[in-house]
Design a protein around this motif. Structure first.
Motif, PDB file in Angstrom:
ATOM      1  N   VAL A  11       0.440 145.688  66.158  1.00  0.00           N
ATOM      2  CA  VAL A  11       0.782 144.386  66.739  1.00  0.00           C
ATOM      3  C   VAL A  11       1.747 143.686  65.788  1.00  0.00           C
ATOM      4  CG1 VAL A  11      -0.135 142.270  67.749  1.00  0.00           C
ATOM      5  CG2 VAL A  11      -1.532 144.346  67.748  1.00  0.00           C
ATOM      6  N   ALA A  51      -4.549 141.578  71.112  1.00  0.00           N
ATOM      7  CA  ALA A  51      -4.635 142.570  70.043  1.00  0.00           C
ATOM      8  C   ALA A  51      -6.049 143.144  70.072  1.00  0.00           C
ATOM      9  CB  ALA A  51      -4.350 141.916  68.699  1.00  0.00           C
ATOM     10  N   PHE A  59      -6.057 137.761  64.974  1.00  0.00           N
ATOM     11  CA  PHE A  59      -4.675 137.814  65.423  1.00  0.00           C
ATOM     12  C   PHE A  59      -4.141 136.431  65.789  1.00  0.00           C
ATOM     13  CE2 PHE A  59      -2.073 137.605  69.302  1.00  0.00           C
ATOM     14  CZ  PHE A  59      -0.888 138.127  68.809  1.00  0.00           C
ATOM     15  N   ASN A 115       0.695 141.116  60.010  1.00  0.00           N
ATOM     16  CA  ASN A 115       1.242 142.472  60.090  1.00  0.00           C
ATOM     17  C   ASN A 115       2.584 142.567  59.380  1.00  0.00           C
ATOM     18  OD1 ASN A 115       2.721 144.794  61.003  1.00  0.00           O
ATOM     19  ND2 ASN A 115       1.302 144.975  62.697  1.00  0.00           N
ATOM     20  N   CYS A 171      -2.133 148.798  62.268  1.00  0.00           N
ATOM     21  CA  CYS A 171      -2.007 147.659  63.177  1.00  0.00           C
ATOM     22  C   CYS A 171      -0.648 147.762  63.850  1.00  0.00           C
ATOM     23  CB  CYS A 171      -2.131 146.319  62.458  1.00  0.00           C
ATOM     24  SG  CYS A 171      -1.934 144.943  63.625  1.00  0.00           S
ATOM     25  N   ALA A 221      -1.675 146.218  70.676  1.00  0.00           N
ATOM     26  CA  ALA A 221      -1.533 145.245  71.757  1.00  0.00           C
ATOM     27  C   ALA A 221      -1.860 145.924  73.083  1.00  0.00           C
ATOM     28  CB  ALA A 221      -0.121 144.685  71.774  1.00  0.00           C
ATOM     29  N   CYS A 252       1.891 139.843  64.915  1.00  0.00           N
ATOM     30  CA  CYS A 252       0.788 139.173  64.215  1.00  0.00           C
ATOM     31  C   CYS A 252       1.270 138.661  62.857  1.00  0.00           C
ATOM     32  CB  CYS A 252      -0.384 140.126  64.007  1.00  0.00           C
ATOM     33  SG  CYS A 252      -1.785 139.330  63.157  1.00  0.00           S
TER      34      CYS A 252
END
Length: 94
Positions: free
Chosen positions: A11, A86, A40, A17, A9, A81, A14
């Motif tokens: 992003v 996302a 997200f 994350n 991931c 992203a 988030c």
């Protein structure tokens, strides 16, 4: 059936994350046509299970090659992203 992992991931903002890894127990992908990560969201604190790797619980993008009966059959997915959202980069049109 084992749910596919969110292998990467990208992003960082988030809430789930940490260190380019998703820690939501399961995510949902898509709104029917767009392969966005519906799970997200941003939040001041990080959440999820730090000891778990996120999985794909459901996919609502019927036009994806990996979607079988609303379940992702890819071995793993990458989320990044794109254009302010996302998105599942593993999405492949049929």
């Amino acid at each position: 059936m084992e749910m596919p992992q969110v292998a990467v991931c990208q992003v960082g903002e988030c809430a789930y994350n940490r260190d380019s890894a998703c820690h939501a127990l399961a995510i949902t992908v898509g709104d029917g046509t767009h392969p966005g990560c519906d799970t997200f969201f941003t939040f001041p604190a990080k959440g999820g299970d730090a000891g778990a790797t996120g999985r794909v619980g459901a996919c609502k993008v019927a036009g994806c090659l990996h979607n079988v009966d609303l379940e992702c059959q890819a071995p793993g997915i990458t989320v990044a992203a794109l254009g302010g959202s996302a998105d599942c980069l593993t999405y492949t049109a049929r």
